[in-house]
Scaffold this motif. Structure first.
Motif, PDB file in Angstrom:
ATOM      1  N   LYS A   1       0.834  -1.204   0.000  1.00  8.67           N
ATOM      2  CA  LYS A   1       0.000   0.000   0.000  1.00  8.67           C
ATOM      3  C   LYS A   1       0.867   1.252   0.000  1.00  8.67           C
ATOM      4  N   TYR A   2       1.979   1.233   0.739  1.00  5.00           N
ATOM      5  CA  TYR A   2       2.902   2.362   0.712  1.00  5.00           C
ATOM      6  C   TYR A   2       3.475   2.556  -0.688  1.00  5.00           C
ATOM      7  N   ILE A   3       3.826   1.477  -1.356  1.00  4.02           N
ATOM      8  CA  ILE A   3       4.341   1.571  -2.723  1.00  4.02           C
ATOM      9  C   ILE A   3       3.283   2.182  -3.631  1.00  4.02           C
ATOM     10  N   THR A   4       2.044   1.747  -3.498  1.00  4.41           N
ATOM     11  CA  THR A   4       0.956   2.289  -4.321  1.00  4.41           C
ATOM     12  C   THR A   4       0.760   3.778  -4.068  1.00  4.41           C
ATOM     13  N   VAL A   5       0.809   4.187  -2.807  1.00  5.52           N
ATOM     14  CA  VAL A   5       0.659   5.606  -2.477  1.00  5.52           C
ATOM     15  C   VAL A   5       1.820   6.420  -3.052  1.00  5.52           C
ATOM     16  N   LEU A   6       3.035   5.902  -2.954  1.00  8.59           N
ATOM     17  CA  LEU A   6       4.190   6.598  -3.521  1.00  8.59           C
ATOM     18  C   LEU A   6       4.063   6.770  -5.025  1.00  8.59           C
ATOM     19  N   VAL A   7       3.672   5.707  -5.711  1.00  8.07           N
ATOM     20  CA  VAL A   7       3.518   5.784  -7.166  1.00  8.07           C
ATOM     21  C   VAL A   7       2.407   6.759  -7.537  1.00  8.07           C
ATOM     22  N   PHE A   8       1.288   6.706  -6.828  1.00  7.33           N
ATOM     23  CA  PHE A   8       0.165   7.583  -7.129  1.00  7.33           C
ATOM     24  C   PHE A   8       0.524   9.051  -6.900  1.00  7.33           C
ATOM     25  N   SER A   9       1.125   9.351  -5.754  1.00  2.00           N
ATOM     26  CA  SER A   9       1.440  10.753  -5.456  1.00  2.00           C
ATOM     27  C   SER A   9       2.520  11.302  -6.373  1.00  2.00           C
ATOM     28  N   SER A  10       3.520  10.504  -6.703  1.00  2.26           N
ATOM     29  CA  SER A  10       4.551  11.005  -7.610  1.00  2.26           C
ATOM     30  C   SER A  10       4.022  11.135  -9.034  1.00  2.26           C
ATOM     31  N   THR A  11       3.059  10.310  -9.411  1.00  3.67           N
ATOM     32  CA  THR A  11       2.437  10.449 -10.729  1.00  3.67           C
ATOM     33  C   THR A  11       1.638  11.744 -10.797  1.00  3.67           C
ATOM     34  N   ILE A  12       0.941  12.087  -9.733  1.00  3.20           N
ATOM     35  CA  ILE A  12       0.226  13.364  -9.684  1.00  3.20           C
ATOM     36  C   ILE A  12       1.218  14.521  -9.817  1.00  3.20           C
ATOM     37  N   GLY A  13       2.332  14.424  -9.127  1.00  6.18           N
ATOM     38  CA  GLY A  13       3.384  15.441  -9.257  1.00  6.18           C
ATOM     39  C   GLY A  13       3.929  15.525 -10.663  1.00  6.18           C
ATOM     40  N   MET A  14       4.083  14.376 -11.310  1.00  5.16           N
ATOM     41  CA  MET A  14       4.565  14.346 -12.691  1.00  5.16           C
ATOM     42  C   MET A  14       3.551  14.998 -13.622  1.00  5.16           C
ATOM     43  N   ILE A  15       2.273  14.759 -13.401  1.00  2.75           N
ATOM     44  CA  ILE A  15       1.237  15.375 -14.231  1.00  2.75           C
ATOM     45  C   ILE A  15       1.258  16.893 -14.069  1.00  2.75           C
ATOM     46  N   LEU A  16       1.373  17.364 -12.835  1.00  2.00           N
ATOM     47  CA  LEU A  16       1.441  18.801 -12.606  1.00  2.00           C
ATOM     48  C   LEU A  16       2.695  19.402 -13.241  1.00  2.00           C
ATOM     49  N   SER A  17       3.812  18.701 -13.141  1.00  2.00           N
ATOM     50  CA  SER A  17       5.042  19.160 -13.789  1.00  2.00           C
ATOM     51  C   SER A  17       4.869  19.204 -15.298  1.00  2.00           C
ATOM     52  N   TYR A  18       4.205  18.207 -15.845  1.00  3.08           N
ATOM     53  CA  TYR A  18       3.945  18.175 -17.282  1.00  3.08           C
ATOM     54  C   TYR A  18       3.138  19.393 -17.711  1.00  3.08           C
ATOM     55  N   ILE A  19       2.113  19.724 -16.950  1.00  2.00           N
ATOM     56  CA  ILE A  19       1.271  20.875 -17.291  1.00  2.00           C
ATOM     57  C   ILE A  19       2.092  22.160 -17.259  1.00  2.00           C
ATOM     58  N   ILE A  20       2.914  22.317 -16.234  1.00  2.00           N
ATOM     59  CA  ILE A  20       3.737  23.527 -16.115  1.00  2.00           C
ATOM     60  C   ILE A  20       4.741  23.616 -17.253  1.00  2.00           C
ATOM     61  N   VAL A  21       5.463  22.525 -17.514  1.00  2.00           N
ATOM     62  CA  VAL A  21       6.487  22.544 -18.563  1.00  2.00           C
ATOM     63  C   VAL A  21       5.856  22.737 -19.945  1.00  2.00           C
ATOM     64  N   ALA A  22       4.728  22.090 -20.195  1.00  2.00           N
ATOM     65  CA  ALA A  22       4.070  22.235 -21.492  1.00  2.00           C
ATOM     66  C   ALA A  22       3.570  23.667 -21.686  1.00  2.00           C
ATOM     67  N   THR A  23       3.047  24.261 -20.634  1.00  5.97           N
ATOM     68  CA  THR A  23       2.555  25.624 -20.724  1.00  5.97           C
ATOM     69  C   THR A  23       3.701  26.601 -20.983  1.00  5.97           C
ATOM     70  N   VAL A  24       4.778  26.461 -20.233  1.00  7.40           N
ATOM     71  CA  VAL A  24       5.935  27.340 -20.424  1.00  7.40           C
ATOM     72  C   VAL A  24       6.555  27.093 -21.791  1.00  7.40           C
ATOM     73  N   GLY A  25       6.617  25.841 -22.205  1.00  4.95           N
ATOM     74  CA  GLY A  25       7.169  25.518 -23.526  1.00  4.95           C
ATOM     75  C   GLY A  25       6.368  26.145 -24.647  1.00  4.95           C
ATOM     76  N   GLU A  26       5.063  26.121 -24.524  1.00  2.69           N
ATOM     77  CA  GLU A  26       4.215  26.759 -25.541  1.00  2.69           C
ATOM     78  C   GLU A  26       4.406  28.268 -25.551  1.00  2.69           C
ATOM     79  N   LEU A  27       4.600  28.859 -24.391  1.00  4.70           N
ATOM     80  CA  LEU A  27       4.785  30.304 -24.307  1.00  4.70           C
ATOM     81  C   LEU A  27       6.081  30.759 -24.975  1.00  4.70           C
ATOM     82  N   ILE A  28       7.134  29.946 -24.855  1.00  3.38           N
ATOM     83  CA  ILE A  28       8.404  30.331 -25.477  1.00  3.38           C
ATOM     84  C   ILE A  28       8.578  29.736 -26.868  1.00  3.38           C
TER      85      ILE A  28
END
Length: 75
Positions: free
Chosen positions: A10-37
């Motif tokens: 369960k700890y492994i599942t929580v780690l994977v889930f939370s880091s995936t959410i972080g990766m999605i948020l990072s993706y949104i930020i990087v894609a947005t900044v990338g489109e702007l430049i």
């Protein structure tokens, strides 16, 4: 003796889930900044977004199996 609240899996599942959410948020930020430049990063980021949770789960589960095999850890 203190009883664990969650199992190791369960700890492994929580780690994977939370880091995936972080990766999605990072993706949104990087894609947005990338489109702007004017730099397109969607192909690489989508590949990372798809493979990241799978790779991370495999690594953490392999670590867990190593603990069970070498140190006799039980849930």
């Amino acid at each position: 003796m203190r009883k664990n609240k969650y199992s190791i899996k369960k700890y492994i599942t929580v780690l994977v889930f939370s880091s995936t959410i972080g990766m999605i948020l990072s993706y949104i930020i990087v894609a947005t900044v990338g489109e702007l430049i004017g730099y397109r990063t969607k192909g690489i980021l989508i590949t990372l977004l798809i493979s990241y949770p799978i790779i991370q789960f495999s690594v953490l589960y392999g670590f867990y199996k190593g603990l069970v095999k070498h140190y006799g850890l039980k849930e």
